[in-house]
Design an enzyme around this catalytic site. Structure first.
Site, PDB file in Angstrom:
ATOM      1  N   GLU A   1      67.635  31.064  57.248  1.00 23.08           N
ATOM      2  CA  GLU A   1      66.742  30.837  56.425  1.00 23.08           C
ATOM      3  C   GLU A   1      66.910  32.002  55.730  1.00 23.08           C
ATOM      4  OE1 GLU A   1      64.146  28.636  52.998  1.00 23.08           O
ATOM      5  OE2 GLU A   1      63.716  29.335  54.722  1.00 23.08           O
TER       6      GLU A   1
ATOM      7  N   LYS B   1      67.732  24.358  48.034  1.00 22.75           N
ATOM      8  CA  LYS B   1      66.593  23.855  48.383  1.00 22.75           C
ATOM      9  C   LYS B   1      65.586  23.175  47.842  1.00 22.75           C
ATOM     10  CE  LYS B   1      62.177  25.986  51.699  1.00 22.75           C
ATOM     11  NZ  LYS B   1      61.970  27.318  51.414  1.00 22.75           N
TER      12      LYS B   1
ATOM     13  N   CYS C   1      64.396  24.547  55.779  1.00 25.80           N
ATOM     14  CA  CYS C   1      63.253  25.103  56.317  1.00 25.80           C
ATOM     15  C   CYS C   1      62.377  23.858  55.700  1.00 25.80           C
ATOM     16  CB  CYS C   1      62.275  26.250  55.875  1.00 25.80           C
ATOM     17  SG  CYS C   1      61.350  27.096  56.491  1.00 25.80           S
TER      18      CYS C   1
END
Length: 519
Positions: free
Chosen positions: A269, A344, A378
């Site tokens: 990321e 995300k 993440c």
């Protein structure tokens, strides 16, 4: 700023059957590849296509013919004149093609000079190998040119030159590619193609053996599941002078993964924050938008590299501005040149505070040539509902690019990744950054121990860890994953978490395209 149109960055790579409509482009390509040789005529191509259409294959890039291969099937006979190319090829007409034979013979392969260095021959050889498997043929035999030999003919015999290429002392544009695709040199043929001055008339006699061959069977009678090879990059951040240096580092890892014939490579990321070391420092919110300015170059780079190295790339993630809003987006660069993206969804407190990142709203599952996959960036892997949705949509592996500053942050990602494997009977690969970026706020220190995880059961690796990096060093790990093993585990594993959910007590409901969906 309007959302970037990914179609402007995509390439369209297609491996397909050759047709007679390709004839003019095929002849033009042949003249560029072999200027001293007369191309096959239309009647010869017509004959090849009528007798064995499946054996005539090409690669098309953005609608332009880029490479081709021709072959026929023969019955293996040690006494056959394998050294006589004109006889084997029947002068280009392949009227000696034997549909019930056991050997695929490659009579030609060529890659347009404009597209060389993109591993297109690998795509063609892979197509030939799959044809062997589908038709239950025992082997591929080729008579291969050695066009680099003329540069060494005053010092080496043809046999010595071939030995030097096999030993990696010299590089040959044809033989090196054949060796890397699993062929073994079994002989040397003089006067194979006398007009081939680059090879001084010589050619190799090389063989690839089909280990799935079943003598006497008319076709492959069972489906063999191919392992999926995954490469995870643990990337070290350091100051760089510009985008070209960043691109060079990325290409190194893709070249390495391609050498191992990986199907996927995963980057961390926001490893693109490395680019902030080569722009004027500013407050974090402005710096994130400066990083977004690199997005077109980033998309161009990874689209080209995924095609060149014949590998599906999860390009970490990158800041992108759409309609004035900042997002953290992971892109999938497929090796056929197409692109997918995953926003995300869960934004960490520090991302909101320092950069002003906004969340995405949907869980994507991407079809690839190796099956369906999903990407969770993440923090997203720490929310089990997202993986439930991805699993319901068919994902068998979750790729997690992450970026954490401390061991505590890394452990949250790691433990949740392993939990998702157990809950959903799938694989999870995680990739993080190491190293330091002084003066890049909220991305100055990093901790990572990247890995590939499996369900925890007897048929999988000990501790549910397929492969794992050493902490905080730049490296890669490569591992083969078996999707058929996942299917069996879900049905007959020691526990069946997916089947045993108590949906009468709880369920996952999500919104997508204006409708409610339930897992």
């Amino acid at each position: 700023m309007e959302p970037l149109d990914l179609a402007e960055f995509e390439w369209k790579i297609v491996v397909r059957p050759l047709t007679l409509d390709d004839y003019d482009a095929l002849v033009a390509m042949a003249r560029r590849c072999f200027p001293d040789m007369e191309p096959w005529g239309r009647d010869q191509i017509e004959s090849q296509l009528s007798l064995f259409p499946e054996g005539q294959i090409c690669v098309e890039i953005d609608g332009k013919l880029a490479a081709s291969s021709s072959s026929l099937i023969l019955e293996y006979d040690p006494a056959l004149e394998w050294h006589n190319w004109k006889a084997i090829a029947d002068g280009g007409y392949i009227r000696n093609h034997k549909p019930k034979g056991d050997t695929l013979y490659g009579i030609e392969i060529m890659v347009d000079p404009e597209f060389r260095g993109m591993k297109l021959s690998r795509r063609l050889y892979d197509a030939r190998k799959e044809l062997c498997r589908q038709k239950n043929l025992s082997q591929i035999i080729i008579g291969g040119r050695i066009p680099g030999y003329h540069k060494h003919a005053d010092k080496l015999t043809a046999r010595q030159y071939i030995d030097s290429v096999v030993e990696k002392e010299n590089y040959d544009p044809v033989l090196t590619a054949q060796l890397s695709n699993g062929f073994i040199v079994r002989g040397l043929t003089p006067n194979y193609l006398p007009s081939d001055t680059e090879s001084c008339g010589f050619a190799t006699h090389a063989i690839w053996s089909n280990i799935e061959y079943v003598p006497g069977a008319k076709r492959r009678f069972h489906h063999v599941v191919e392992p999926i090879r995954v490469c995870v990059v643990q990337y070290q951040l350091r100051a760089i002078s510009g985008f070209d240096e960043f691109a060079q580092q990325c290409e190194f890892f893709l070249d390495t993964a391609s050498d191992y014939k990986c199907d996927f490579v995963l980057f961390p990321e926001l490893f693109t924050t490395q680019l902030l070391s080569c722009v004027a420092s500013s407050r974090p919110g402005q710096a994130a938008r400066q990083l977004a300015d690199f997005t077109p170059q980033y998309l161009d780079l990874f689209t080209a590299l995924s095609v060149k190295y014949d590998i599906n790339v999860i390009g970490g993630s990158q800041f992108v501005i759409e309609n004035g809003t900042l997002y953290n987006i992971a892109y999938l660069f497929r090796r056929d040149g197409s692109i997918g993206k995953q926003y995300k969804i869960h934004i960490t407190p520090s991302e909101r505070k320092w950069w002003g990142v906004n969340p995405g709203k949907s869980v994507e599952v991407f079809e690839t040539d190796c099956g369906p996959i999903a990407i969770q960036i993440c923090y997203d892997i720490e929310f089990p509902e997202l993986t439930r949705i991805a699993t319901q949509k068919g994902a068998q592996i979750i790729f997690v690019p992450y970026n954490t500053d401390t061991r505590h942050g890394y452990l949250r990602v790691r433990y949740c990744a392993q939990a998702r494997c157990i809950e959903n009977h799938l694989y999870v690969a995680i990739s993080g950054c190491t190293g330091n970026l002084p003066f890049v706020e909220n991305s100055d220190i990093h901790y990572a121990q990247s890995g590939i995880f499996t369900p925890a059961d007897v048929e999988f690796s000990r501790d549910g860890i397929a492969a794992e990096c050493n902490p905080n060093v730049e490296t890669v790990i490569i591992h083969d994953l078996d999707f058929e093993q996942l299917r069996r585990h879900r049905d007959v594993g020691s526990v069946q978490n997916w089947h045993d959910r108590k949906r009468d007590l709880y369920r996952v409901v999500y919104q997508e395209d204006g409708r409610s969906h339930e897992v």
